[in-house]
Scaffold this active site. Structure first.
Site, PDB file in Angstrom:
ATOM      1  N   GLU A   1     -39.449  -1.753  26.280  1.00  0.00           N
ATOM      2  CA  GLU A   1     -38.694  -1.823  27.535  1.00  0.00           C
ATOM      3  C   GLU A   1     -39.494  -2.519  28.623  1.00  0.00           C
ATOM      4  O   GLU A   1     -40.645  -2.180  28.887  1.00  0.00           O
ATOM      5  CB  GLU A   1     -38.283  -0.425  28.014  1.00  0.00           C
TER       6      GLU A   1
ATOM      7  N   LYS B   1     -36.001  10.299  19.692  1.00  0.00           N
ATOM      8  CA  LYS B   1     -36.857   9.286  20.309  1.00  0.00           C
ATOM      9  C   LYS B   1     -37.780   9.936  21.320  1.00  0.00           C
ATOM     10  O   LYS B   1     -37.349  10.820  22.080  1.00  0.00           O
ATOM     11  CB  LYS B   1     -36.027   8.199  20.996  1.00  0.00           C
TER      12      LYS B   1
ATOM     13  N   ASP C   1     -32.656  11.148  22.622  1.00  0.00           N
ATOM     14  CA  ASP C   1     -33.886  11.226  23.404  1.00  0.00           C
ATOM     15  C   ASP C   1     -34.327  12.685  23.535  1.00  0.00           C
ATOM     16  O   ASP C   1     -33.507  13.554  23.866  1.00  0.00           O
ATOM     17  CB  ASP C   1     -33.647  10.678  24.811  1.00  0.00           C
TER      18      ASP C   1
ATOM     19  N   ASP D   1     -31.856   9.836  27.712  1.00  0.00           N
ATOM     20  CA  ASP D   1     -32.029  10.724  28.855  1.00  0.00           C
ATOM     21  C   ASP D   1     -31.634  10.018  30.146  1.00  0.00           C
ATOM     22  O   ASP D   1     -31.630  10.621  31.218  1.00  0.00           O
ATOM     23  CB  ASP D   1     -33.459  11.257  28.934  1.00  0.00           C
TER      24      ASP D   1
ATOM     25  N   GLU E   1     -41.198   8.987  24.149  1.00  0.00           N
ATOM     26  CA  GLU E   1     -41.773   7.889  24.915  1.00  0.00           C
ATOM     27  C   GLU E   1     -43.297   7.847  24.843  1.00  0.00           C
ATOM     28  O   GLU E   1     -43.955   8.850  24.592  1.00  0.00           O
ATOM     29  CB  GLU E   1     -41.347   8.000  26.393  1.00  0.00           C
TER      30      GLU E   1
END
Length: 307
Positions: free
Chosen positions: A196, A127, A97, A58, A129
């Site tokens: 990350e 994916k 994403d 994204d 988050e």
């Protein structure tokens, strides 16, 4: 074998990456190379470069669409970009994403969005988050038969709630929370997890606790693989660059120089030259001029399509 014969040899065909193949790389301790891509040409480059995984991130909201964060990108935009990347890939594993707002509301929303991505783009996995409620969403998507990659640490979709774009896990308590989130995502069935902007010592402490591959971006060398944004590593994007980015080229300057040279040649009539155009038989040129020069040009019959 001579140098010339070696350089002309055809490289062996690569096998398509699978989830089992990814796990095998971790088992053997072989680093996993992952890069983002957002369109057909960048996908072709990733394919030719021989990376193991490609993420349609994204981050396209910023690198491709010009937004200031990842939040504004829509499902429809991500679907279009992912489908384009799919057409350019043959061997890397393709992960998409799920954008902000497309999976957080409920398990049902998360599953429906993930199914839409797989059915309409052909991606191999999605994916999402964070930990927390995202663990439940990951579990629901996996139960629906769709592979999920987790993501902990700096999570750009919710950067405003975690203090902005900064490293996460700088205290022991925060590091323990990251570890708990990563283990929860693994237990929910995630096949891999992105770390990350996590301090290297934290990564080194958590990775041995996990059995699934960990892909780092600003998380140090102790992960099972690395991922970078296509436009960052090639030096195309002119926005803010995180400290963990290494530029392997400075293509933006070269691209500006090339377009500037083109514009200059157009303005000075140096381009196009005869070799850039198409010819016409001399007798046809003569006839054309005669027709156009006559006082009453005859009607030129045009053929209709399909005639």
């Amino acid at each position: 074998m001579s140098a010339g014969s070696f350089s002309s040899a055809t490289p062996p065909a690569r096998r398509r990456m699978t989830f089992a193949g990814l796990a095998a790389l971790k088992e053997r301790g072989e680093p996993i190379a992952m890069v983002t891509a957002y369109d057909y040409p960048s996908a072709q480059i990733a394919e030719a470069a021989g990376v193991d995984m490609v993420l349609v991130g994204d981050s396209a909201a910023m690198t491709v669409l010009g937004h200031e964060s990842t939040v504004p990108v829509t499902v429809e935009e991500m679907l279009m970009l992912t489908a384009a990347v799919r057409r350019g890939l043959s061997t890397p594993l393709l992960v998409a994403d799920l954008p902000f707002g497309s999976y957080e509301q409920s398990d049902e929303q998360a599953v429906a969005t993930a199914q839409r991505f797989v059915k309409t783009t052909g991606c191999d996995a999605v994916k999402i988050e964070r930990g927390g409620s995202s663990v439940d969403r990951a579990r629901a998507i996996v139960a629906a038969g769709i592979p999920v990659m987790g993501h902990v640490g700096l999570t750009p979709q919710t950067a405003a709630t975690i203090g902005g774009y900064r490293a996460q896990g700088r205290t022991a308590e925060e590091a323990v929370a990251l570890c708990e989130s990563a283990i929860a995502l693994q237990d929910a069935g995630c096949f891999a997890i992105v770390f990350e902007a996590i301090p290297t010592p934290v990564t080194d402490a958590i990775v041995p606790q996990l059995s699934v591959p960990v892909i780092g971006i600003g998380a140090g060398p102790g992960t099972d693989g690395q991922v970078l944004v296509f436009h960052d590593l090639l030096g195309i994007y002119d926005g803010h660059t995180a400290r963990f980015v290494k530029r392997y080229a400075e293509l933006r300057g070269e691209m500006i120089a090339a377009v500037s040279a083109y514009a200059e040649e157009v303005r000075t009539r140096a381009y196009p030259q005869p070799e850039h155009g198409y010819g016409m038989p001399a007798d046809e040129v003569t006839r054309l001029r005669a027709i156009l020069d006559s006082s009453a040009p005859p009607q030129v019959r045009t053929r209709r399509p399909g005639a």
